[in-house]
Design a protein around this motif. Structure first.
Motif, PDB file in Angstrom:
ATOM      1  N   LEU A 105       0.851  -1.195   0.000  1.00  0.00           N
ATOM      2  CA  LEU A 105       0.000   0.000   0.000  1.00  0.00           C
ATOM      3  C   LEU A 105       0.883   1.240   0.000  1.00  0.00           C
ATOM      4  O   LEU A 105       1.695   1.422   0.915  1.00  0.00           O
ATOM      5  CB  LEU A 105      -0.897   0.006   1.242  1.00  0.00           C
ATOM      6  CG  LEU A 105      -2.215  -0.772   1.157  1.00  0.00           C
ATOM      7  CD1 LEU A 105      -2.013  -2.187   0.667  1.00  0.00           C
ATOM      8  CD2 LEU A 105      -2.919  -0.776   2.503  1.00  0.00           C
ATOM      9  N   ARG A 106       0.702   2.060  -1.019  1.00  0.00           N
ATOM     10  CA  ARG A 106       1.498   3.284  -1.108  1.00  0.00           C
ATOM     11  C   ARG A 106       0.570   4.492  -1.214  1.00  0.00           C
ATOM     12  O   ARG A 106       0.151   4.866  -2.309  1.00  0.00           O
ATOM     13  CB  ARG A 106       2.437   3.217  -2.316  1.00  0.00           C
ATOM     14  CG  ARG A 106       3.451   2.090  -2.175  1.00  0.00           C
ATOM     15  CD  ARG A 106       4.490   2.085  -3.262  1.00  0.00           C
ATOM     16  NE  ARG A 106       5.629   1.260  -2.849  1.00  0.00           N
ATOM     17  CZ  ARG A 106       6.757   1.102  -3.536  1.00  0.00           C
ATOM     18  NH1 ARG A 106       6.908   1.735  -4.682  1.00  0.00           N
ATOM     19  NH2 ARG A 106       7.728   0.339  -3.102  1.00  0.00           N
ATOM     20  N   PRO A 107       0.235   5.083  -0.087  1.00  0.00           N
ATOM     21  CA  PRO A 107      -0.603   6.284  -0.131  1.00  0.00           C
ATOM     22  C   PRO A 107       0.213   7.469  -0.644  1.00  0.00           C
ATOM     23  O   PRO A 107       1.322   7.711  -0.161  1.00  0.00           O
ATOM     24  CB  PRO A 107      -1.020   6.496   1.331  1.00  0.00           C
ATOM     25  CG  PRO A 107      -0.094   5.683   2.155  1.00  0.00           C
ATOM     26  CD  PRO A 107       0.591   4.679   1.281  1.00  0.00           C
ATOM     27  N   GLY A 246       3.078  -1.500 -10.831  1.00  0.00           N
ATOM     28  CA  GLY A 246       2.932  -0.757  -9.572  1.00  0.00           C
ATOM     29  C   GLY A 246       4.230  -0.094  -9.163  1.00  0.00           C
ATOM     30  O   GLY A 246       4.236   1.003  -8.591  1.00  0.00           O
ATOM     31  N   ASP A 247       5.335  -0.767  -9.429  1.00  0.00           N
ATOM     32  CA  ASP A 247       6.644  -0.191  -9.113  1.00  0.00           C
ATOM     33  C   ASP A 247       6.826   1.113  -9.881  1.00  0.00           C
ATOM     34  O   ASP A 247       7.189   2.149  -9.322  1.00  0.00           O
ATOM     35  CB  ASP A 247       7.746  -1.186  -9.487  1.00  0.00           C
ATOM     36  CG  ASP A 247       9.131  -0.623  -9.222  1.00  0.00           C
ATOM     37  OD1 ASP A 247       9.339  -0.070  -8.135  1.00  0.00           O
ATOM     38  OD2 ASP A 247       9.994  -0.724 -10.117  1.00  0.00           O
ATOM     39  N   ILE A 248       6.532   1.058 -11.176  1.00  0.00           N
ATOM     40  CA  ILE A 248       6.766   2.221 -12.037  1.00  0.00           C
ATOM     41  C   ILE A 248       5.760   3.340 -11.723  1.00  0.00           C
ATOM     42  O   ILE A 248       6.134   4.504 -11.536  1.00  0.00           O
ATOM     43  CB  ILE A 248       6.676   1.798 -13.517  1.00  0.00           C
ATOM     44  CG1 ILE A 248       7.770   0.760 -13.822  1.00  0.00           C
ATOM     45  CG2 ILE A 248       6.801   3.017 -14.428  1.00  0.00           C
ATOM     46  CD1 ILE A 248       7.615   0.043 -15.152  1.00  0.00           C
ATOM     47  N   SER A 250       4.120   3.907  -9.040  1.00  0.00           N
ATOM     48  CA  SER A 250       4.221   4.540  -7.717  1.00  0.00           C
ATOM     49  C   SER A 250       5.361   5.553  -7.673  1.00  0.00           C
ATOM     50  O   SER A 250       5.258   6.556  -6.974  1.00  0.00           O
ATOM     51  CB  SER A 250       4.306   3.514  -6.594  1.00  0.00           C
ATOM     52  OG  SER A 250       5.437   2.695  -6.716  1.00  0.00           O
ATOM     53  N   ASP A 251       6.434   5.319  -8.406  1.00  0.00           N
ATOM     54  CA  ASP A 251       7.473   6.359  -8.480  1.00  0.00           C
ATOM     55  C   ASP A 251       6.936   7.590  -9.201  1.00  0.00           C
ATOM     56  O   ASP A 251       7.206   8.732  -8.812  1.00  0.00           O
ATOM     57  CB  ASP A 251       8.715   5.853  -9.221  1.00  0.00           C
ATOM     58  CG  ASP A 251       9.765   5.294  -8.272  1.00  0.00           C
ATOM     59  OD1 ASP A 251       9.357   4.660  -7.278  1.00  0.00           O
ATOM     60  OD2 ASP A 251      10.969   5.491  -8.517  1.00  0.00           O
ATOM     61  N   GLU A 252       6.191   7.351 -10.256  1.00  0.00           N
ATOM     62  CA  GLU A 252       5.623   8.484 -10.997  1.00  0.00           C
ATOM     63  C   GLU A 252       4.681   9.282 -10.090  1.00  0.00           C
ATOM     64  O   GLU A 252       4.758  10.505 -10.013  1.00  0.00           O
ATOM     65  CB  GLU A 252       4.864   7.986 -12.240  1.00  0.00           C
ATOM     66  CG  GLU A 252       4.374   9.137 -13.111  1.00  0.00           C
ATOM     67  CD  GLU A 252       3.399   8.698 -14.189  1.00  0.00           C
ATOM     68  OE1 GLU A 252       2.925   7.542 -14.149  1.00  0.00           O
ATOM     69  OE2 GLU A 252       3.091   9.533 -15.064  1.00  0.00           O
TER      70      GLU A 252
HETATM   71 MN    MN Z   1      10.425   1.138  -6.970  1.00  0.00          MN
END
Ligand code: MN
Ligand code: IPM
Length: 379
Positions: A105-107, A246-248, A250-252
């Motif tokens: 979970l990345r708020p 999701g990795d990409i 979430s950085d964006e």
């Molecule tokens: Mn990452």
């Protein structure tokens, strides 16, 4: 019984920011008469240096017995030369797999006074509040892989994106549940025009949506979602997607807030939860005492909420961080990015920022209706 929190400070600025979060955890838990035991263990580059493994057996045993795990960051140029399985990052992936923390979970929610630090125009970036639910223990990160040389002597490499129905179902369920606690909109992100694993993903979301009639579901292709995240980011509530997408994304998304140093994450499965800031080890500023500890402090708040059911204590930390930013207290990362509302031109150290949060936690609390309702939306 005392809570058993395993600390994995890791590399670079990891030890500094974890020490800050521990001070905050000690205070809020002590104030609530909750006993807690912290233990430090090795992960990442420091573990490689000291034991030859990025996730040594001693750490494996410790995290399995933990109530929750707090991680700083891993990696650094020193270890970039090793083979894949001897890199700090391999330790992090093995840790996630060992704990079975399949939902990350990345708020992504900025502070109104920091919106000027975002590279996007203020009218685009203001009011962003997105929760990314990233699948964390499957997909191309963990599929079969191979490197070799073919009969013509050409090198090749292969990574496999594999998902079972059960793997998709359990993380999509977390997405729906997160949406139910927020603005009840779920965007499932895939590449169903190309990938079979995405077509299965989409099919399963379509089946599951009938169990969540209160949640509006939309599907987005990952390329178009990447564009919409920077053109109309306020249109997103919860995004659920597979590991690499999701990795990409979430950085964006982190860039929207102008303050990656502020962003926390929680990785959840059926056992102990894993909590870590989104940012990396930042070797360029390691040891200078200027890292922003707030992402890790907010990760500790997520730990209280998700692993210990201490919603009020979690909100208390989030309110304190919000208030400190409101007052203009800034670490170097926020000053150099041009955040407005800075008090003077100076910036505070990691320790001073932590002191400010601790001091704020000792102040009488604004009654909850006066507190920023949006701080609650991060859950
Ligand atoms: Mn990452
Ligand atoms: C993250 C990081 C990791 C990932 C790396 C360090 C293996 O980028 O947590 O997003 O790709 O998952």
């Amino acid at each position: 019984m005392a809570k058993n929190i395993v600390l994995l400070p890791g590399d670079g600025i990891g030890p500094d920011v974890v020490a800050s979060a521990v001070r905050v955890l000690r205070k809020v838990l002590q104030d609530r008469d909750v006993h807690v035991e912290f233990s430090h263990h090795l992960l990442g580059g420091i573990a490689l240096d000291q034991t030859g493994s990025p996730f040594p057996p001693e750490t494996q045993a410790a995290v399995r017995a933990a109530d929750a795990v707090l991680l700083g960051a891993v990696g650094g140029p020193k270890w970039d030369v090793g083979p894949g399985h001897l890199r700090p990052e391999a330790g992090l992936l093995a840790l996630r797999k060992a704990l079975g923390v399949y939902a990350n979970l990345r708020p992504v929610k900025g502070h109104p006074r920091l919106v000027g630090a975002s590279p996007l125009r203020e009218d685009v970036a203001a009011g962003v509040d997105v929760m990314i639910v990233r699948e964390l223990t499957g997909g191309v990160y963990f599929g079969e892989r191979e490197r070799g040389t073919d009969e013509r002597g050409e090198r090749f490499a292969r990574d496999t994106m594999y998902y079972s129905e059960a793997e998709i179902r359990r993380v999509v369920r977390r997405g729906f549940e997160a949406a139910q606690l927020r603005r009840r909109k779920l965007t499932s992100v895939d590449k169903a025009n190309v990938l079979d694993s995405s077509r299965l993903w989409r099919e399963i979301v379509e089946e599951m949506k009938h169990d969540y009639p209160d949640v509006t579901v939309e599907h987005a292709l990952v390329d178009s979602c990447a564009m919409q995240l920077v053109t109309r980011p306020r249109s997103f509530d919860v995004i659920v997607t597979e590991n690499l997408f999701g990795d990409i994304l979430s950085d964006e998304a982190a860039v929207l807030t102008g303050s990656i140093g502020l962003l926390p994450s929680a990785s959840l499965g059926d056992g102990p939860g894993l909590y870590e800031p989104i940012h990396g080890a930042a070797p360029d500023i390691a040891g200078k005492g200027i890292a922003n500890p707030l992402g890790t402090i907010l990760s500790a708040a997520l730990m209280l909420r998700y692993s210990f059911g201490m919603d009020d204590a979690a909100s208390h930390i989030e309110e304190a961080v919000h208030a400190v930013i409101d007052r203009g207290v800034r670490t170097a990362d926020l000053v150099s990015q041009g955040a407005s509302g800075t008090s003077g031109n100076g910036y505070v150290s990691t320790t001073e920022m932590t002191d400010a949060v601790l001091a704020q936690l000792s102040q009488p609390r604004a009654n909850s209706s006066a507190a920023d309702p949006a701080t609650k939306a991060a859950r």
